[in-house]
Write a protein that holds these residues in place. Structure first.
Motif, PDB file in Angstrom:
ATOM      1  N   ASP A 252      -4.331  25.357   1.464  1.00 20.57           N
ATOM      2  CA  ASP A 252      -3.009  24.841   1.100  1.00 20.57           C
ATOM      3  C   ASP A 252      -2.961  23.327   1.245  1.00 20.57           C
ATOM      4  O   ASP A 252      -2.465  22.609   0.361  1.00 20.57           O
ATOM      5  CB  ASP A 252      -1.930  25.463   1.999  1.00 20.57           C
ATOM      6  CG  ASP A 252      -1.714  26.939   1.724  1.00 20.57           C
ATOM      7  OD1 ASP A 252      -2.175  27.418   0.670  1.00 20.57           O
ATOM      8  OD2 ASP A 252      -1.098  27.608   2.565  1.00 20.57           O
ATOM      9  N   ALA A 253      -3.472  22.836   2.402  1.00 18.97           N
ATOM     10  CA  ALA A 253      -3.398  21.400   2.673  1.00 18.97           C
ATOM     11  C   ALA A 253      -4.200  20.592   1.650  1.00 18.97           C
ATOM     12  O   ALA A 253      -3.748  19.538   1.182  1.00 18.97           O
ATOM     13  CB  ALA A 253      -3.899  21.109   4.082  1.00 18.97           C
ATOM     14  N   ILE A 254      -5.387  21.082   1.288  1.00 17.53           N
ATOM     15  CA  ILE A 254      -6.223  20.345   0.331  1.00 17.53           C
ATOM     16  C   ILE A 254      -5.585  20.353  -1.054  1.00 17.53           C
ATOM     17  O   ILE A 254      -5.473  19.311  -1.710  1.00 17.53           O
ATOM     18  CB  ILE A 254      -7.637  20.934   0.286  1.00 17.53           C
ATOM     19  CG1 ILE A 254      -8.370  20.633   1.595  1.00 17.53           C
ATOM     20  CG2 ILE A 254      -8.421  20.378  -0.896  1.00 17.53           C
ATOM     21  CD1 ILE A 254      -9.744  21.256   1.688  1.00 17.53           C
ATOM     22  N   VAL A 255      -5.155  21.535  -1.510  1.00 15.73           N
ATOM     23  CA  VAL A 255      -4.567  21.620  -2.852  1.00 15.73           C
ATOM     24  C   VAL A 255      -3.270  20.814  -2.920  1.00 15.73           C
ATOM     25  O   VAL A 255      -3.041  20.055  -3.871  1.00 15.73           O
ATOM     26  CB  VAL A 255      -4.320  23.092  -3.248  1.00 15.73           C
ATOM     27  CG1 VAL A 255      -3.612  23.169  -4.603  1.00 15.73           C
ATOM     28  CG2 VAL A 255      -5.646  23.849  -3.314  1.00 15.73           C
ATOM     29  N   VAL A 256      -2.430  20.956  -1.898  1.00 15.13           N
ATOM     30  CA  VAL A 256      -1.168  20.208  -1.884  1.00 15.13           C
ATOM     31  C   VAL A 256      -1.435  18.714  -1.719  1.00 15.13           C
ATOM     32  O   VAL A 256      -0.809  17.883  -2.384  1.00 15.13           O
ATOM     33  CB  VAL A 256      -0.242  20.719  -0.759  1.00 15.13           C
ATOM     34  CG1 VAL A 256       0.992  19.820  -0.630  1.00 15.13           C
ATOM     35  CG2 VAL A 256       0.182  22.158  -1.033  1.00 15.13           C
ATOM     36  N   GLY A 257      -2.389  18.343  -0.820  1.00 14.42           N
ATOM     37  CA  GLY A 257      -2.699  16.931  -0.605  1.00 14.42           C
ATOM     38  C   GLY A 257      -3.266  16.270  -1.834  1.00 14.42           C
ATOM     39  O   GLY A 257      -2.953  15.114  -2.134  1.00 14.42           O
TER      40      GLY A 257
END
Length: 458
Positions: free
Chosen positions: A47-52
């Motif tokens: 989630d963090a990578i895709v959202v970031g």
């Protein structure tokens, strides 16, 4: 022949053989659990990578929305810890047919935990974000993903109860496999909803929250289906309504309450670090999110080792074999320390490339890289404290770890982080230094407690 008459060489060989057996047992239990725990964090990482990659600002929303629910998530694992410990003890006592009753109690608890957590988060979470003194845009942006995350909590609690039961039976592999299938589901939904693919609207942080909710629900259903189809399910009592056993129910809840309170103190204090970062600024929130996510991924390995240690110590405690209790714990502590040193070197030296994997934003990286490198100093004590706490609970010492975590993370870490980050103007580095100090304090207190119990029972 009495033990004193056994040749010293034979005694030494016996001890070496026992330690070797414990190492193999620890490895066999730990690696699937480590994979499972890494799978939990992989969802957050994904989630963090895709959202970031989609937006650094949306990553800040995601981090703030995740913080309150992370308290519930970790506290749920603690509240249901009795499932794992009581299952392992029953196995150690030769009462495998009673383990189904442990599972049924655990699933009942998990339903209540999930439902109440969702209700509290939906009703109180948005207001909580808006009274923390954050920038209005940050609080507004985090509100919708927070509500979506709340709907993932019932499925998560059920999956925890089922996973812990399988681990207590020394069968952690199915839970690990299903966790990674769920991660595949999470990734697909992330790629569809976060940036908006195939004509779908771009949901940013909210899309990441929906991905986690769908994946957690899938995992719960998959684990329950697997357990129901186990050939020995009836033999274990899975489908049999257990007789009323007040002592067993009380002990299972006592272990859960102690572990749940302990996890609450620790994770609530870590969640407060997000608030302090928010007071520093939006980029600090995103940088702390990267730092905490890296540390959390590393933490999944000792968390898996702590599960293996709890199962081994719990079995020995059920058999009232105190030498086996101490031997299993010491083996687990040694392996944990070695891992902590390796993780410290890898993350400390590779902080730049690691942080760059989360975002390409130069301003965010300028804050995140030194924070990630500094955080490596806490890996050894943080790993040891969680393994030691679980070993203590498995041997019946429930409340001392809770008191230790209260002292270390609430009384020491939270005010120290505020003082260093804001009045002392150390910023994000001040938050990291406070976490390091609390980790050393917690590890020292817990290891001392375990040593004293070992001396008493020698």
């Amino acid at each position: 022949m009495t033990p004193s008459e056994v040749p010293a060489s034979s005694q030494a060989e016996g001890r070496i053989s026992s330690v070797r057996a414990d190492l193999f047992d620890l490895w066999g239990l730990a690696w699937p659990v480590v994979l499972s725990r890494l799978g939990i964090m992989a969802m957050g990482l994904c989630d963090a990578i895709v959202v970031g990659r989609y937006s650094a600002r949306e990553l800040g929303y995601h981090a703030l929305a995740w913080a309150p629910t992370s308290v519930v998530v970790t506290m749920s694992v603690g509240l249901l810890a009795g499932v794992q410990v009581m299952t392992a003890r029953a196995v150690g006592q030769g009462r495998r047919n009673d383990t189904g009753a442990v599972l049924r109690r655990g699933l009942k608890y998990s339903l209540w935990i999930g439902a109440i957590s969702t209700l509290i988060t939906v009703l109180g979470g948005p207001a909580f974000l808006h009274v923390l003194g954050l920038e209005k845009d940050l609080a507004d942006g985090a509100t919708r993903p927070l509500i979506v995350f709340a709907f993932s909590l019932p499925g998560y609690a059920i999956s925890v109860a089922a996973s812990l039961w399988l681990e207590g039976l020394s069968r952690p592999k199915p839970a690990a496999a299903l966790m990674w299938v769920a991660n595949g589901v999470n990734l697909v939904v992330d790629l569809l909803l976060v940036p908006g693919t195939f004509g779908l609207p771009a949901l940013g942080a909210t899309g990441g929250a929906w991905a986690t909710t769908i994946a957690r629900t899938f995992l719960a259903v998959g684990l329950l289906a697997y357990i129901a189809r186990m050939p020995e399910a009836r033999e274990l009592g899975v489908f049999t309504k257990p007789e009323k056993n007040l002592a067993a129910e009380t002990e299972q809840r006592r272990i859960g309450f102690g572990a749940g309170a302990s996890n609450f103190f620790e994770v609530a204090s870590f969640a407060s670090m997000n608030v302090f970062a928010g007071w520093i600024g939006g980029l600090a929130v995103a940088s702390w999110a990267i730092t905490l996510n890296v540390a959390a991924i590393v933490f999944m390995v000792p968390l898996g080792l702590s599960t293996a240690a709890a199962v081994m110590v719990g079995r020995a405690y059920g058999a009232r074999d105190y030498r086996a209790i101490d031997r299993a714990a010491v083996v687990a502590f040694g392996v944990t320390a070695v891992f902590g040193v390796l993780a410290m070197l890898i993350v400390g030296l590779g902080a730049g490339p690691i942080a760059a994997g989360y975002t390409g934003d130069a301003a965010t990286l300028a804050l995140a890289v030194p924070a990630v490198a500094l955080s490596a100093l806490m890996f050894v004590p943080d790993a040891l404290q969680v393994v030691c706490a679980q070993a203590l609970r498995a041997r019946g010492d429930v409340w001392v770890p809770t008191i230790t975590h209260l002292a270390s993370y609430v009384v020491v870490m939270a005010p120290l982080a505020w003082f260093l980050a804001l009045p002392m103007k150390l910023g994000l580095a001040g938050i990291v230094w406070a976490v390091i100090a609390a980790s050393f304090l917690s590890a020292g207190l817990l290891l001392t407690r375990f040593w004293r119990l070992s001396v008493i029972n020698a």
